[in-house]
Design a protein around this motif. Structure first.
Motif, mmCIF file in Angstrom:
data_model
loop_
_atom_site.group_PDB
_atom_site.id
_atom_site.type_symbol
_atom_site.label_atom_id
_atom_site.label_comp_id
_atom_site.label_asym_id
_atom_site.label_seq_id
_atom_site.Cartn_x
_atom_site.Cartn_y
_atom_site.Cartn_z
ATOM 1 N N THR A 189 9.120 -4.992 -4.825
ATOM 2 C CA THR A 189 8.608 -3.511 -4.971
ATOM 3 C C THR A 189 7.211 -3.667 -4.485
ATOM 4 N N PRO A 190 6.433 -2.555 -3.845
ATOM 5 C CA PRO A 190 5.145 -2.563 -3.261
ATOM 6 C C PRO A 190 4.258 -3.029 -4.163
ATOM 7 N N GLU A 191 4.365 -2.481 -5.477
ATOM 8 C CA GLU A 191 3.363 -3.016 -6.598
ATOM 9 C C GLU A 191 3.374 -4.426 -7.282
ATOM 10 N N GLY A 192 4.556 -5.108 -6.583
ATOM 11 C CA GLY A 192 4.563 -6.329 -7.026
ATOM 12 C C GLY A 192 3.522 -7.433 -6.433
ATOM 13 N N LYS A 193 3.842 -8.620 -6.797
ATOM 14 C CA LYS A 193 2.543 -9.611 -6.228
ATOM 15 C C LYS A 193 3.157 -9.978 -4.859
ATOM 16 N N ALA A 194 2.055 -9.840 -4.058
ATOM 17 C CA ALA A 194 2.176 -10.532 -2.607
ATOM 18 C C ALA A 194 1.658 -11.949 -2.328
ATOM 19 N N PHE B 88 14.522 5.799 -2.868
ATOM 20 C CA PHE B 88 13.955 6.504 -4.077
ATOM 21 C C PHE B 88 13.331 5.458 -5.064
ATOM 22 N N GLY B 89 13.085 4.294 -4.845
ATOM 23 C CA GLY B 89 12.143 3.545 -5.578
ATOM 24 C C GLY B 89 13.394 2.934 -6.708
ATOM 25 N N ILE B 90 12.455 2.025 -7.535
ATOM 26 C CA ILE B 90 13.557 1.560 -8.569
ATOM 27 C C ILE B 90 12.806 1.925 -9.911
ATOM 28 N N ALA B 91 13.942 2.064 -10.789
ATOM 29 C CA ALA B 91 13.674 2.885 -12.090
ATOM 30 C C ALA B 91 12.613 1.768 -12.836
ATOM 31 N N PRO B 92 11.495 2.265 -13.559
ATOM 32 C CA PRO B 92 10.681 1.605 -14.477
ATOM 33 C C PRO B 92 11.633 0.425 -15.440
ATOM 34 N N ARG B 93 12.456 0.921 -15.913
ATOM 35 C CA ARG B 93 13.043 -0.003 -16.831
ATOM 36 C C ARG B 93 13.785 -1.055 -16.064
ATOM 37 N N LEU C 22 7.813 -9.121 -6.675
ATOM 38 C CA LEU C 22 7.183 -9.575 -5.464
ATOM 39 C C LEU C 22 7.145 -8.339 -4.345
ATOM 40 N N SER C 23 6.125 -8.453 -3.783
ATOM 41 C CA SER C 23 5.653 -7.520 -2.822
ATOM 42 C C SER C 23 5.638 -8.136 -1.278
ATOM 43 N N MET C 24 6.433 -7.152 -0.434
ATOM 44 C CA MET C 24 6.591 -7.508 0.935
ATOM 45 C C MET C 24 5.388 -6.832 1.711
ATOM 46 N N GLY C 25 4.607 -6.404 1.012
ATOM 47 C CA GLY C 25 3.363 -5.484 1.643
ATOM 48 C C GLY C 25 3.734 -4.103 1.230
ATOM 49 N N PRO C 26 2.714 -3.257 1.840
ATOM 50 C CA PRO C 26 2.672 -1.921 1.416
ATOM 51 C C PRO C 26 3.630 -1.094 2.631
ATOM 52 N N MET C 27 3.906 -1.843 3.670
ATOM 53 C CA MET C 27 4.944 -1.105 4.548
ATOM 54 C C MET C 27 6.204 -0.908 4.156
ATOM 55 N N THR C 28 6.951 -0.119 4.576
ATOM 56 C CA THR C 28 8.353 0.097 4.245
ATOM 57 C C THR C 28 9.312 -0.334 5.298
#
Length: 102
Positions: free
Chosen positions: A20-25, A54-59, A68-74
């Motif tokens: 997820t983008p808000e994960g740790k890079a 559509f993203g990932i549900a908070p739960r 884990l983040s792969m960075g802010p790009m899609t």
């Protein structure tokens, strides 16, 4: 509904990582260290989730052992899968002290 399906598919006892983008890079070396830690944790397997457009549900994110983040790009899902697979392979080569990762 999607969250219920995703959570039901996570193998019992698996270490669960959400991309997820808000994960740790982290670096490839840090991922290798994390995966070595997971191997020693006694977990039976590792499960990686690449979210939908559509993203990932908070739960679902809350259920993750690691975000884990792969960075802010899609990225398209097919490309993201290959990138994660390559990083897991790279992680193994780093742990084996192979020259592949350089």
């Amino acid at each position: 509904k999607e969250a219920d399906v995703i959570l039901s598919k996570i193998p019992k006892g698996a270490w669960f990582c959400v991309l997820t983008p808000e994960g740790k890079a982290i670096s490839s070396e840090a991922l290798a260290a994390k995966m070595a830690e997971v191997k020693l944790s006694g977990r039976s397997s590792a499960c990686f989730l690449i979210g939908s457009s559509f993203g990932i549900a908070p739960r679902v994110k809350a259920a993750a052992d690691f975000k884990l983040s792969m960075g802010p790009m899609t990225f398209p899902h097919h490309l993201a899968r290959i990138m994660v697979l390559e990083q897991l392979y790279r992680s193994e080569t780093i742990q084996a002290r192979s020259k592949y990762h350089k």
